[in-house]
Design a protein around this motif. Structure first.
Motif, PDB file in Angstrom:
ATOM      1  N   ARG A  30       0.821  -1.218   0.071  1.00 51.41           N
ATOM      2  CA  ARG A  30       0.077  -0.005  -0.088  1.00 51.41           C
ATOM      3  C   ARG A  30       0.736   1.103  -0.084  1.00 51.41           C
ATOM      4  O   ARG A  30       0.102   2.314   0.008  1.00 51.41           O
ATOM      5  CB  ARG A  30      -0.926   0.003   1.194  1.00 51.41           C
ATOM      6  N   MET A  34       0.549   3.128  -8.345  1.00 58.80           N
ATOM      7  CA  MET A  34       0.252   2.381  -9.245  1.00 58.80           C
ATOM      8  C   MET A  34       0.081   3.042 -10.609  1.00 58.80           C
ATOM      9  O   MET A  34      -0.605   4.105 -10.661  1.00 58.80           O
ATOM     10  CB  MET A  34      -0.924   1.397  -9.100  1.00 58.80           C
ATOM     11  N   TRP A  53      -0.913   6.532  -3.871  1.00 55.97           N
ATOM     12  CA  TRP A  53      -1.063   5.816  -2.861  1.00 55.97           C
ATOM     13  C   TRP A  53      -2.185   5.703  -1.943  1.00 55.97           C
ATOM     14  O   TRP A  53      -2.675   4.561  -1.890  1.00 55.97           O
ATOM     15  CB  TRP A  53       0.111   6.002  -1.752  1.00 55.97           C
ATOM     16  N   GLY A  55      -5.229   6.805  -3.107  1.00 55.03           N
ATOM     17  CA  GLY A  55      -6.199   6.376  -3.997  1.00 55.03           C
ATOM     18  C   GLY A  55      -7.065   7.737  -4.225  1.00 55.03           C
ATOM     19  O   GLY A  55      -8.165   7.710  -4.987  1.00 55.03           O
ATOM     20  N   SER A  71      -8.487   2.392 -10.558  1.00 53.38           N
ATOM     21  CA  SER A  71      -8.996   2.393  -9.509  1.00 53.38           C
ATOM     22  C   SER A  71      -8.327   1.257  -8.629  1.00 53.38           C
ATOM     23  O   SER A  71      -7.607   0.451  -9.037  1.00 53.38           O
ATOM     24  CB  SER A  71     -10.485   1.956  -9.155  1.00 53.38           C
ATOM     25  N   ARG A  72      -8.034   1.352  -7.104  1.00 53.01           N
ATOM     26  CA  ARG A  72      -7.605   0.380  -6.302  1.00 53.01           C
ATOM     27  C   ARG A  72      -8.459  -0.479  -5.744  1.00 53.01           C
ATOM     28  O   ARG A  72      -9.765   0.026  -5.477  1.00 53.01           O
ATOM     29  CB  ARG A  72      -6.717   1.058  -5.264  1.00 53.01           C
ATOM     30  N   ASP A  77      -5.091  -6.742  -2.990  1.00 52.31           N
ATOM     31  CA  ASP A  77      -3.985  -6.097  -3.365  1.00 52.31           C
ATOM     32  C   ASP A  77      -4.249  -6.023  -4.847  1.00 52.31           C
ATOM     33  O   ASP A  77      -3.318  -6.682  -5.429  1.00 52.31           O
ATOM     34  CB  ASP A  77      -2.740  -6.768  -3.038  1.00 52.31           C
ATOM     35  N   ILE A  79      -5.366  -3.482  -8.448  1.00 56.33           N
ATOM     36  CA  ILE A  79      -5.679  -2.327  -9.130  1.00 56.33           C
ATOM     37  C   ILE A  79      -6.392  -2.725 -10.605  1.00 56.33           C
ATOM     38  O   ILE A  79      -6.124  -3.817 -10.971  1.00 56.33           O
ATOM     39  CB  ILE A  79      -4.681  -1.299  -9.377  1.00 56.33           C
ATOM     40  N   CYS A  96       0.757  -3.264 -16.042  1.00 61.61           N
ATOM     41  CA  CYS A  96       0.756  -2.512 -14.763  1.00 61.61           C
ATOM     42  C   CYS A  96       2.366  -2.255 -14.072  1.00 61.61           C
ATOM     43  O   CYS A  96       3.197  -2.955 -14.325  1.00 61.61           O
ATOM     44  CB  CYS A  96      -0.092  -3.773 -13.982  1.00 61.61           C
TER      45      CYS A  96
END
Length: 127
Positions: A30, A34, A53, A55, A71-72, A77, A79, A96
């Motif tokens: 986290r 990403m 991080w 979001g 989106s996360r 874990d 995305i 990714c």
């Protein structure tokens, strides 16, 4: 580093939707920014979207803004990249990527900023 595995690619028609997933594993996932990138043969890897991080912040390439959503996952874990109104120009291998960060609200759009990459998933668009 974090390990990343993409899934969800495939063959769709122009105008269709597709959702890509990226499963991340590794310690302190986290604390990573990403991103999604894409690449076609003979071209450089191209930025698509990034999520901070926490979001709260997202960034998109002009070519996909308004059509794609990054989106996360919640406790998972994961995305995602929701791709709507797909065009022929969206066809590519989608990657990714993860960047270790101490800035909870930043996004990054340069491939060289990211340390970890997945193996990619192919998206093909038929007209």
């Amino acid at each position: 580093q974090v390990q990343l595995v993409e899934s969800g690619g495939g063959l769709v028609q122009a105008g269709d939707s597709l959702r890509l997933s990226c499963a991340a594993s590794g310690r302190t996932w986290r604390s990573y920014v990403m991103g999604w990138f894409r690449q076609t043969p003979g071209k450089e890897r191209e930025f698509v979207a990034s999520i901070s991080w926490n979001g709260d912040n997202t960034e998109y390439a002009d070519s996909v803004r308004g059509r794609f959503t990054i989106s996360r996952g919640g406790a998972q874990d994961m995305i995602y990249l929701q791709m709507d109104s797909l065009k022929s120009g969206d066809a590519a291998v989608y990657y990714c990527a993860a960047k270790r960060t101490y800035y909870f609200d930043r996004t990054y759009s340069r491939p060289r900023d990211y340390e970890s990459w997945g193996q990619g998933t192919q998206v093909t668009i038929s007209s």
